[in-house]
Design an enzyme around this catalytic site. Structure first.
Site, mmCIF file in Angstrom:
data_model
loop_
_atom_site.group_PDB
_atom_site.id
_atom_site.type_symbol
_atom_site.label_atom_id
_atom_site.label_comp_id
_atom_site.label_asym_id
_atom_site.label_seq_id
_atom_site.Cartn_x
_atom_site.Cartn_y
_atom_site.Cartn_z
ATOM 1 N N ASN A 113 0.838 -1.198 0.000
ATOM 2 C CA ASN A 113 0.000 0.000 0.000
ATOM 3 C C ASN A 113 0.871 1.245 0.000
ATOM 4 O O ASN A 113 1.691 1.380 -0.919
ATOM 5 C CB ASN A 113 -1.106 -0.020 1.063
ATOM 6 C CG ASN A 113 -0.689 -0.152 2.494
ATOM 7 O OD1 ASN A 113 -0.342 -1.230 2.969
ATOM 8 N ND2 ASN A 113 -0.754 0.938 3.238
ATOM 9 N N ASP A 114 0.738 2.171 0.922
ATOM 10 C CA ASP A 114 1.289 3.517 0.777
ATOM 11 C C ASP A 114 2.762 3.560 0.356
ATOM 12 O O ASP A 114 3.594 2.817 0.889
ATOM 13 C CB ASP A 114 1.206 4.259 2.114
ATOM 14 C CG ASP A 114 -0.185 4.281 2.694
ATOM 15 O OD1 ASP A 114 -1.136 3.888 2.011
ATOM 16 O OD2 ASP A 114 -0.308 4.708 3.863
ATOM 17 N N ARG A 163 0.384 9.492 13.116
ATOM 18 C CA ARG A 163 1.143 8.657 12.183
ATOM 19 C C ARG A 163 1.582 9.419 10.917
ATOM 20 O O ARG A 163 1.210 10.542 10.676
ATOM 21 C CB ARG A 163 0.327 7.439 11.775
ATOM 22 C CG ARG A 163 -1.036 7.723 11.170
ATOM 23 C CD ARG A 163 -1.773 6.406 10.923
ATOM 24 N NE ARG A 163 -3.132 6.563 10.435
ATOM 25 C CZ ARG A 163 -4.207 6.657 11.194
ATOM 26 N NH1 ARG A 163 -4.087 6.622 12.508
ATOM 27 N NH2 ARG A 163 -5.419 6.791 10.664
ATOM 28 N N ASP A 164 2.400 8.721 10.134
ATOM 29 C CA ASP A 164 2.795 9.110 8.773
ATOM 30 C C ASP A 164 3.690 10.354 8.752
ATOM 31 O O ASP A 164 3.372 11.364 8.115
ATOM 32 C CB ASP A 164 1.560 9.347 7.890
ATOM 33 C CG ASP A 164 0.567 8.197 7.936
ATOM 34 O OD1 ASP A 164 0.976 7.072 8.240
ATOM 35 O OD2 ASP A 164 -0.625 8.439 7.656
ATOM 36 N N GLU A 186 -4.598 11.451 6.588
ATOM 37 C CA GLU A 186 -3.445 10.556 6.561
ATOM 38 C C GLU A 186 -2.392 11.056 5.564
ATOM 39 O O GLU A 186 -2.681 11.838 4.668
ATOM 40 C CB GLU A 186 -3.878 9.136 6.167
ATOM 41 C CG GLU A 186 -4.778 8.461 7.189
ATOM 42 C CD GLU A 186 -4.873 6.967 6.961
ATOM 43 O OE1 GLU A 186 -4.617 6.227 7.929
ATOM 44 O OE2 GLU A 186 -5.202 6.528 5.834
#
Length: 508
Positions: A38-39, A167-168, A223
């Protein structure tokens, strides 16, 4: 020294990668070495290569305990896999090494910053997921986690903000040599805001300010933030969860937004001016950017959608792919995207059709029922790895068509459609006849204010995806395609006579 968890992941991917033939992957879009992707993470230049890390579960084609996969490239189109960079192998990241970014330190070492996820039982017996920011430092292949991780802990979060949605991290270096890190967080009102931290060494961090606030306007949690300066403006990219639709600008569920505004670097103050979607299609999320050595700002996103990504066979050897790298600019106050210029070096087998007639199909009525029956095809205009430039205009300027349909990845049974509705200023993509056996998201529409009778479209296909650029990149619609690659027809349909100019290249 790498952990047993990381060694096992590296051994697994090395063995099972060999079972995936190259022709069963995208040709020039990065897919996972094996298993799930994914990301994008840590998109950067290190040494003389572009590096892309990514959220990764090597052991099957569904989401699982998150690792960081790793690949390098010289042109952002042809990728070489390296061993997995991170595994969930410490107490603070035992439930996942989530998304993050990367930077080169003053001494030449490579630093990864990521979200460590740890589940623990709280006072009432509930199990909650706690997220902190951690670092690992290495040489471009092997990375050692910092002994004193996490480096940004929950005690730095402002009062009332979430300690479980944190996060992130996106890191960058300022002109004065200091560093900033933008981290997604959930505000006391339940929606997203972005926290800014500062450091002199990338290890010891202090909270600086709340950089941007959602205030429940665009979804809830934000996000995967990315921030950069472009053509005198500050540009903030983020991917909101749980969005509500706003006309054809934003759709339900997990989306993507771009906020353009003024940025005062001296005070790290970002003032919002304009908000838009980044990609209006089905599959685009968690985009990251870099500045290339020659000064271009280039963006890549995850070419999937959380609302549809569970509807596939987990027995497949891989799932997930990255988008085409896109060069970014600002035009008329909007973010503009265009395929990276290196793609043109892959072009071959040019086919050109000038002023070709697409005659009206009697049964093509102004409804949602698209069909290739009676559609027109042109010699040499077909394929699943192609770069197609198309101009469409009415045969009679006084009698504009209501609907013009371009069907790609098509045969007698399967097709995916790009529908132009100029009288309504609407473009639609529709993959319900693409071979999917699940009732997932198959359609998206975008409002495109076309000027004049001539509509220009660029379509880039790569086996399992399509990316459609309208108005020279002011609007983009992206979708992954499940259709077997043997379906390579391209057909044109219209409800009133139209004239097309086509330039088609194979991409080698």
């Amino acid at each position: 020294m790498s952990s047993q968890t990381l060694r096992e992941a590296r051994q697994y991917e090395e063995v099972y990668e060999k079972l995936i033939p190259a022709e069963e992957r995208p040709k020039f879009h990065l897919s996972p070495r094996v298993g799930w992707m994914n990301d994008p993470n840590g998109f950067c230049i290190y040494g003389d290569k572009y590096h892309m890390f990514y959220q990764y579960h090597p052991y099957d084609a569904h989401w699982g305990p998150m690792h960081w996969g790793h690949a390098i490239s010289s042109d952002l189109l042809h990728w070489e896999f390296l061993p997995a960079a991170l595994a969930p192998d410490e107490f603070y990241d035992k439930d996942g090494a989530f998304s993050g970014s990367a930077i080169t330190l003053e001494d030449g070492r490579h630093l990864l910053i990521y979200t460590g996820v740890m589940k623990r039982t709280v006072e009432n017996g509930q199990v909650k997921e706690f997220q902190t920011q951690c670092i690992a430092i290495g040489d471009g292949v092997d990375y050692e986690k910092y002994d004193a991780n996490p480096v940004i802990n929950s005690d730095l979060i402002p009062e009332g903000s979430s300690k479980t949605d944190f996060r992130d991290p996106k890191i960058w270096k300022k002109d004065d040599g200091s560093y900033r890190c933008l981290v997604a967080n959930r505000a006391p009102d339940g929606s997203g805001h972005l926290l800014l931290f500062k450091s002199d060494d990338c290890i010891h961090w202090d909270f600086e300010k709340i950089f941007a606030k959602n205030e429940r306007r665009y979804g809830l949690m934000w996000e995967c933030p990315d921030f950069f300066e472009l053509e005198g403006k500050g540009v903030l990219l983020t991917s909101p969860q749980d969005m509500l639709p706003e006309g054809f600008e934003f759709h339900n569920g997990n989306g993507n937004i771009c906020i353009i505004g003024d940025y005062d670097s001296a005070t790290d103050t970002f003032t919002e001016e304009k908000v838009q979607a980044v990609d209006y299609g089905i599959d685009f999320y968690a985009m990251q950017t870099i500045k290339t050595l020659d000064g271009r700002r280039v963006m890549i996103g995850w070419m999937q959608n959380w609302d549809t990504s569970g509807a596939h066979d987990g027995k497949e050897p891989w799932f997930g792919q990255m988008s085409l790298p896109r060069e970014l600019s600002i035009k008329d106050g909007r973010l503009c995207q265009w395929p990276i210029k290196e793609l043109e070096d892959m072009r071959s087998g040019k086919v050109e059709c000038k002023d070709a007639l697409v005659a009206a199909t009697q049964d093509l009525k102004a409804s949602d029922s698209e069909s290739i029956q009676g559609g027109v095809s042109f010699d040499g205009v077909k394929g699943r790895c192609v770069d197609l430039e198309l101009e469409v205009k009415p045969a009679n300027p006084d009698d504009m068509y209501d609907r013009f349909v371009i069907s790609i990845a098509a045969d007698e049974k399967y097709h995916t459609d790009i529908v132009l509705r100029p009288k309504e200023n609407i473009a639609k993509i529709d993959r319900k006849f693409s071979g999917s056996r699940r009732a997932i998201v198959h359609q998206r529409r975008a409002h495109i204010p076309w000027n004049g009778d001539s509509i220009k479209v660029r379509i880039v296909l790569d086996r399992y995806s399509m990316e459609v650029f309208f108005e020279d990149g002011l609007y983009v619609m992206t979708a992954s395609l499940p259709t077997d690659v043997s379906c390579d027809g391209i057909y044109f349909n219209t409800n009133k006579d139209a004239i097309v100019n086509i330039v088609k290249y194979d991409l080698q």
